[in-house]
Design an enzyme around this catalytic site. Structure first.
Site, short mmCIF file in Angstrom:
data_model
loop_
_atom_site.label_atom_id
_atom_site.label_comp_id
_atom_site.label_asym_id
_atom_site.label_seq_id
_atom_site.Cartn_x
_atom_site.Cartn_y
_atom_site.Cartn_z
N ARG A 151 -37.65 3.39 10.15
CA ARG A 151 -37.22 3.10 8.78
C ARG A 151 -37.71 1.71 8.37
O ARG A 151 -37.62 0.76 9.13
CB ARG A 151 -35.69 3.17 8.67
CG ARG A 151 -35.16 4.56 8.99
CD ARG A 151 -33.67 4.67 8.82
NE ARG A 151 -33.21 5.99 9.26
CZ ARG A 151 -31.94 6.37 9.29
NH1 ARG A 151 -31.00 5.53 8.90
NH2 ARG A 151 -31.61 7.57 9.70
N ARG A 162 -29.56 -3.01 12.83
CA ARG A 162 -30.48 -2.49 11.80
C ARG A 162 -31.91 -2.75 12.24
O ARG A 162 -32.44 -3.84 12.09
CB ARG A 162 -30.18 -3.17 10.46
CG ARG A 162 -30.77 -2.45 9.25
CD ARG A 162 -30.43 -3.19 7.98
NE ARG A 162 -29.00 -3.24 7.73
CZ ARG A 162 -28.31 -2.30 7.09
NH1 ARG A 162 -28.92 -1.23 6.64
NH2 ARG A 162 -27.01 -2.44 6.91
N GLU A 194 -20.60 1.56 11.38
CA GLU A 194 -21.04 2.96 11.38
C GLU A 194 -21.89 3.28 12.61
O GLU A 194 -22.79 2.52 12.97
CB GLU A 194 -21.86 3.24 10.12
CG GLU A 194 -22.43 4.66 10.06
CD GLU A 194 -23.64 4.77 9.16
OE1 GLU A 194 -24.44 5.69 9.39
OE2 GLU A 194 -23.81 3.93 8.26
N SER A 233 -23.13 9.41 10.62
CA SER A 233 -22.77 10.00 9.33
C SER A 233 -22.91 11.50 9.46
O SER A 233 -23.96 12.00 9.88
CB SER A 233 -23.69 9.49 8.22
OG SER A 233 -23.34 8.21 7.81
N ARG A 236 -26.80 1.90 18.75
CA ARG A 236 -25.48 1.39 18.39
C ARG A 236 -24.44 1.76 19.45
O ARG A 236 -23.47 1.01 19.64
CB ARG A 236 -25.08 1.89 17.00
CG ARG A 236 -25.97 1.32 15.90
CD ARG A 236 -25.41 1.54 14.51
NE ARG A 236 -26.30 0.96 13.51
CZ ARG A 236 -25.99 0.82 12.23
NH1 ARG A 236 -24.81 1.21 11.79
NH2 ARG A 236 -26.86 0.28 11.38
#
Length: 422
Positions: free
Chosen positions: A261, A276, A348, A351, A389
């Site tokens: 990303r 991130r 987070e 999701s 994570r």
């Protein structure tokens, strides 16, 4: 993508649900273009009817030996008008689709209204945060002290927002991938797939990444290939353009992939550590199901992702994203957030979303219902889990006063019985 007919027939409802998301979605332009399209289609159909009638008349006259040059000239003129209208219809269809492609999915009625993450609704918590009799370190310092995380050399190799894991750090990353895959395959009934790590623009359109979010992607220069942002893209498109039988549903897939990303628009956010990154590993869950069962499947998919955290003994909570914090393609999303001691907050880690027919319509994925009618199925996906994570959550939650880190019991068989990182 929303159904154009549904938008036309339920315009007030569509406006209301999109208003809850916030933003301007050019619905008036859509309605105007749709009205022009309907008018052009009606004119085209009328001209085709007149041409067919004229052609029948010409045939009869010819059989009677009558000169039909005048009538044939009229048919030619009508054919020219039809051709012009066909070009108009195509142009209007392109305009309609361009507008439709930029309109997000409608939030389900059960989604709480809100403008951003502060309006998300907590659903449940599991476990409790660890208690320390010392000041806990963050995962960057822990990893550096243990010699298993090196961000400086990663910057030298590639740049910012990349990481280099070595030794027990690399071993634990690999162990987590295998652990997650095994749990989802053996205990939750998913079928493992290993997909390409690149996808074409049609596949990214199917999941809603293109055209709206091109800036978030890494494109391979000179090709139609993009590095995948998540396994959702290739796995969802396994059945692109297909019609499944109702008896096959639900189809449940799990896949490990690296994810890439650009993190466009996130400048300055989470610059320290693994939160991130431009490249990270993830295990993804994807479902294809009967629309009548999709919200039950969302609940079970979320529980499947939660099970990983429970087996690892990590404190977490589940929140329902509000209308203003949802993803473009989602009708309803649960975020699973793991506890990070160094930040004294939840972050987070997964999701889990129901897209209803939004992606299926874009990727043309249907099923044959009980009456044999073909209709769009519903797609769902969720991280099961984001590996990096999870890695950093283990370091932070299982750290000890001497700088070592205990290995969760469930993960030890995947790390050769290792109980401690030191």
């Amino acid at each position: 993508m929303l159904d154009k007919n549904f938008v036309r027939e339920n315009l007030d409802l569509v406006k209301e649900r999109l208003a809850a998301r916030g933003g301007d979605y050019a619905l008036d332009a859509l309605v105007s273009a749709d009205a022009e399209w309907k008018k052009a289609m009606a004119q085209s159909e009328d001209l085709r009817r007149r041409r067919n009638e004229a052609s029948e008349t010409i045939g009869k006259l010819k059989r009677d030996g009558v000169d039909t040059s005048v009538q044939q000239a009229k048919v030619k003129e009508i054919s020219g008008q039809i051709k012009l209208l066909e070009e108009t219809v195509r142009s209007l269809e392109d305009r309609l689709n361009s507008i439709l492609h930029g309109i997000p999915n409608l939030p389900d009625a059960s989604v709480p209204a809100g403008a951003g993450e502060n309006d998300n609704l907590e659903v449940r918590r599991w476990g409790a945060p660890p208690e320390f009799d010392f000041e806990p370190l963050d995962h960057v310092d822990l990893g550096a002290n243990l010699g298993i995380l090196d961000t400086d050399r990663a910057v030298k190799i590639a740049g910012a927002r990349f990481a280099l894991l070595s030794g027990d750090g690399a071993l634990m990353e690999r162990a987590l991938i295998n652990f997650m895959l095994d749990v989802h395959i053996r205990h939750h009934g998913y079928r493992e797939v290993l997909t390409p790590f690149v996808a074409n623009s049609a596949s990214l359109f199917g999941t809603g990444n293109l055209p709206k979010f091109a800036q978030d992607l890494f494109k391979i220069e000179g090709t139609d290939y993009y590095l995948i942002p998540t396994a959702e893209v290739p796995v969802t498109n396994i059945h692109q353009g297909e019609t499944l039988e109702r008896e096959e549903l639900p189809k449940k897939y799990v896949a490990y992939t690296p994810c890439f990303r650009s993190e466009a628009g996130s400048y300055g956010k989470d610059v320290r550590g693994l939160i991130r990154q431009h490249q990270f590993n993830k295990v993804e869950l994807v479902k294809f199901c009967d629309p009548a069962a999709s919200y039950e499947e969302l609940e079970s998919l979320t529980r499947d992702a939660e099970d990983i955290l429970q087996r690892l003994g990590l404190h977490y909570r589940v929140v329902t994203l509000c209308t203003g914090d949802m993803g473009f393609s989602s009708a309803k999303t649960y975020d699973i957030e793991v506890w990070l001691p160094s930040q004294n907050r939840f972050r987070e880690i997964s999701s889990c979303s129901n897209f209803e027919a939004f992606q299926a319509r874009r990727a043309n994925i249907r099923f044959r219902d009980g009456s044999g009618k073909r209709q769009y199925l519903h797609t769902l996906n969720g991280s099961g889990l984001a590996v990096g994570r999870t890695w950093l959550a283990i370091l932070e939650n299982y750290q000890r006063n001497d700088g070592s880190v205990a290995v969760p019991e469930a993960l030890r068989p995947y790390m050769g019985g290792k109980e401690l990182l030191k």
